[in-house]
Motif scaffolding. Sequence first.
Motif, PDB file in Angstrom:
ATOM      1  N   PHE A   7       0.916  -1.284  -0.059  1.00 47.47           N
ATOM      2  CA  PHE A   7      -0.060   0.151   0.193  1.00 47.47           C
ATOM      3  C   PHE A   7       0.967   1.141  -0.011  1.00 47.47           C
ATOM      4  CE2 PHE A   7      -2.003  -3.410   2.358  1.00 47.47           C
ATOM      5  CZ  PHE A   7      -3.056  -3.629   1.516  1.00 47.47           C
ATOM      6  N   PHE A  35      -0.836  -1.193  18.454  1.00 45.61           N
ATOM      7  CA  PHE A  35      -2.260  -1.466  17.599  1.00 45.61           C
ATOM      8  C   PHE A  35      -3.166  -2.030  18.741  1.00 45.61           C
ATOM      9  CE2 PHE A  35      -3.024  -2.700  12.952  1.00 45.61           C
ATOM     10  CZ  PHE A  35      -4.164  -1.713  12.796  1.00 45.61           C
ATOM     11  N   HIS A  71      -6.792  -4.066  18.743  1.00 44.18           N
ATOM     12  CA  HIS A  71      -7.926  -4.492  18.130  1.00 44.18           C
ATOM     13  C   HIS A  71      -8.792  -4.737  19.120  1.00 44.18           C
ATOM     14  CE1 HIS A  71      -5.839  -4.585  14.465  1.00 44.18           C
ATOM     15  NE2 HIS A  71      -6.934  -4.962  13.732  1.00 44.18           N
ATOM     16  N   MET A 123      -8.593 -15.319  11.806  1.00 39.12           N
ATOM     17  CA  MET A 123      -8.544 -14.443  13.021  1.00 39.12           C
ATOM     18  C   MET A 123      -9.844 -14.105  13.895  1.00 39.12           C
ATOM     19  SD  MET A 123      -5.717 -12.136  10.989  1.00 39.12           S
ATOM     20  CE  MET A 123      -7.087 -11.929   9.415  1.00 39.12           C
ATOM     21  N   HIS A 166     -14.077  -4.187  10.658  1.00 40.93           N
ATOM     22  CA  HIS A 166     -15.377  -4.453   9.645  1.00 40.93           C
ATOM     23  C   HIS A 166     -16.718  -4.955  10.319  1.00 40.93           C
ATOM     24  CE1 HIS A 166     -11.382  -4.483   7.517  1.00 40.93           C
ATOM     25  NE2 HIS A 166     -11.099  -6.063   7.870  1.00 40.93           N
ATOM     26  N   ASP A 174      -8.346   0.508   5.981  1.00 44.59           N
ATOM     27  CA  ASP A 174      -7.905  -0.832   5.963  1.00 44.59           C
ATOM     28  C   ASP A 174      -8.629  -1.507   4.722  1.00 44.59           C
ATOM     29  OD1 ASP A 174      -6.544  -3.496   6.424  1.00 44.59           O
ATOM     30  OD2 ASP A 174      -7.527  -3.802   8.211  1.00 44.59           O
ATOM     31  N   ASP A 192       0.174  -7.497   6.287  1.00 46.09           N
ATOM     32  CA  ASP A 192       0.197  -7.690   7.727  1.00 46.09           C
ATOM     33  C   ASP A 192       1.474  -8.871   7.755  1.00 46.09           C
ATOM     34  OD1 ASP A 192      -1.944  -6.575   7.814  1.00 46.09           O
ATOM     35  OD2 ASP A 192      -3.462  -7.953   8.196  1.00 46.09           O
TER      36      ASP A 192
HETATM   37  C1  JFZ Z   1      -6.631  -6.497   7.749  1.00 42.81           C
HETATM   38  C2  JFZ Z   1      -7.926  -6.874   8.500  1.00 42.81           C
HETATM   39  O1  JFZ Z   1      -8.759  -7.171   7.879  1.00 42.81           O
HETATM   40  C3  JFZ Z   1      -7.450  -7.433   9.839  1.00 42.81           C
HETATM   41  O2  JFZ Z   1      -8.540  -7.991  10.607  1.00 42.81           O
HETATM   42  C4  JFZ Z   1      -6.512  -6.495  10.552  1.00 42.81           C
HETATM   43  O3  JFZ Z   1      -7.467  -5.535  11.193  1.00 42.81           O
HETATM   44  C5  JFZ Z   1      -5.317  -6.350   9.984  1.00 42.81           C
HETATM   45  C6  JFZ Z   1      -4.445  -5.347  10.677  1.00 42.81           C
HETATM   46  O4  JFZ Z   1      -5.616  -5.722   8.634  1.00 42.81           O
HETATM   47  O5  JFZ Z   1      -6.254  -7.618   7.380  1.00 42.81           O
HETATM   48  C7  JFZ Z   1      -5.348  -7.650   6.275  1.00 42.81           C
HETATM   49  C8  JFZ Z   1      -5.163  -6.578   5.507  1.00 42.81           C
HETATM   50  C9  JFZ Z   1      -4.422  -6.592   4.297  1.00 42.81           C
HETATM   51  C10 JFZ Z   1      -3.666  -7.861   4.016  1.00 42.81           C
HETATM   52  C11 JFZ Z   1      -3.721  -9.133   4.729  1.00 42.81           C
HETATM   53  C12 JFZ Z   1      -4.484  -8.646   5.954  1.00 42.81           C
HETATM   54  N1  JFZ Z   1      -2.690  -7.784   3.076  1.00 42.81           N
HETATM   55  O6  JFZ Z   1      -2.570  -7.245   2.086  1.00 42.81           O
HETATM   56  O7  JFZ Z   1      -2.094  -8.862   2.921  1.00 42.81           O
END
Ligand code: JFZ
Length: 423
Positions: free
Chosen positions: A12, A35, A37, A56, A107, A204, A246
Motif C-alpha cells: 500500500f 495497535f 484491536h 482470526m 469490519h 484498511d 500484515d
Molecule cells: C486487515 C484486517 O482484515 C484484519 O482484521 C486486521 O485488522 C489487519 C490489521 O488488517 O487484514 C489484512 C489486510 C491486508 C492484508 C492482509 C490482511 N494484506 O494485504 O495481505
Amino acid sequence: MTDIPDAGQITFAQDPQSQGNPALGWFREARFGMFVHWGVYAIPAGYWNGEPTPHMGEWIMHDLKIPAEEYKQLAASFDPHDFDAAALVDLAVRAGQRYLVLTAKHHDGFCLWDTELTTFSSAVDAPLGRDIVGEISQACRDRGIKFGLYYSQTQDWTHPDAAGNDWDFDPETQDFESYLQGYVKPQLTELLTGYGEIALIWFDTPQGITAEQSRDLVEHVHMLQPYCLVNGRVGNGLGDYGQTRDNEMPDEPAGDWETPITGNGTWGFTDNTEWKSAREISVTIAKAVSRGGNVLLNVGPDSRGAVPSAQVVELETIGDWLQRCGASIYGTHRGPFRALEWGWSTASSDHVYLLVENWPAHGELVLPANVSVESARLLTDAGGTSLEVRGAQGGAVVDLNGVEADAVLSVIELTGAREVAPL
Ligand code: JFZ
C-alpha cells in the motif's frame, strides 16, 4: 526463529508527494507503536456455539457467516466495566511504544465511541455505556503519546451498503457511494472533531474503492485535521505513508512505511497463546528501522478489556530493552551497512548503531571491509562499556571477547564511522 517473511514489499504505497509532509516528523521519531484491536468479537473470542473460527478472531462474523441481526446482539453483553484506559496506555508507555492506534470501527461495524450514526456502539447498545475512543484519547494525551484511529472504510458487515457481507445483503443492489458520503465521512467528522488531535487515520482493506473515493477520504481527513496522517490502506497509492501486508518485512523500501504485526496469530482476542517473544519482536523492530520503517505491534484485549498477562511480560521486556538500547531506534533511520551476516544497522546524525542478532562465537564482530571507526561502546549495560576496535583503517573489527550478549538484542554504538573507500 522469526515468522515474518523478508523480501516482502510495500503493498500500500506512500503518495510520493507526502514525503515532505511535516507531520511525518513524529512518525519517523516514534518507530514503534501499539495497535489495539478491541470490539465485541472479544466476547466469542474465536468460538460461535462451540464452533471454532478458522481464521482470526475479529473475522468470526464473516468467516462463520453470522447474520448481522444475530451478531449485533453481542453488544448487549459488552460490559468490560473494569476497563482502564490509563492502564492500557501505561502498558504502551512501559513497552516503549510512542503511538497507539485503536480500532474505532473494525469490519464488523461495532463502534467504540458515542456516534450519531448507529446505536451499535460501546456507548449505546452496550451496557457499558462508555466512549472508549474518548477515554483512550485522553489517556494518550495525559502520557504524551500520539493517538490514532483505525477505521474500516470499505468493509462494514452490518451496514447494508458497505462491502464484505454477501450473506445478508445483495452486492448487486448496494450503494457504496451513499455509504461513503452518508456514513463513513460523517463518522470521520465525529472522530476528527470530537477528540482533540488525531495523529493518524488507519484505513484498511481498500478492495474496490475507486481512486476518486480514496482521494475524497484523504481530503476529508486533511480538511478536518491537516496534520493527521493517512495510511497507505486508504487505497490507490494515496497514503501519507506506505504499508506492507500484515506481518511482512520489505526488502529495500523507499520512503516512509510501517509494518503491522500481531503479537500472536490473531488481531482480535482468542485463546491463541503462541506469543512472539520479546527477542523476536526486537529483531523485527531492528530490521524495520534499518530499512526506514516503523512497527505497529498489536494487542487484542479480552472481553473485560485485559491484555493477556503472557503478552504483558513480553511487552515489558521489550520496554526494558528500549530503555537500554532505544538510542538505536527512536529518531534513527536507515543504517549505512547492508547485508550484514550478524544483524542490522541504523543511524542517527552522530552515530551508527549495530543491532547484533547473531552474536559472534569467536568474539570478533567484523565490520564491512571499507569502514573505519573511531570508537565503539555497548549500549546494553548502564555504563556503556567501551569496546576495543582493531584495524580501524579498512576492515575494522570490534572486540567482543569477554563481553556478554544482551538478553534481548545486543546493540553497539559506533562513533566516527565512515567509509574509507568505496567497495
Ligand atoms: C486487515 C484486517 O482484515 C484484519 O482484521 C486486521 O485488522 C489487519 C490489521 O488488517 O487484514 C489484512 C489486510 C491486508 C492484508 C492482509 C490482511 N494484506 O494485504 O495481505
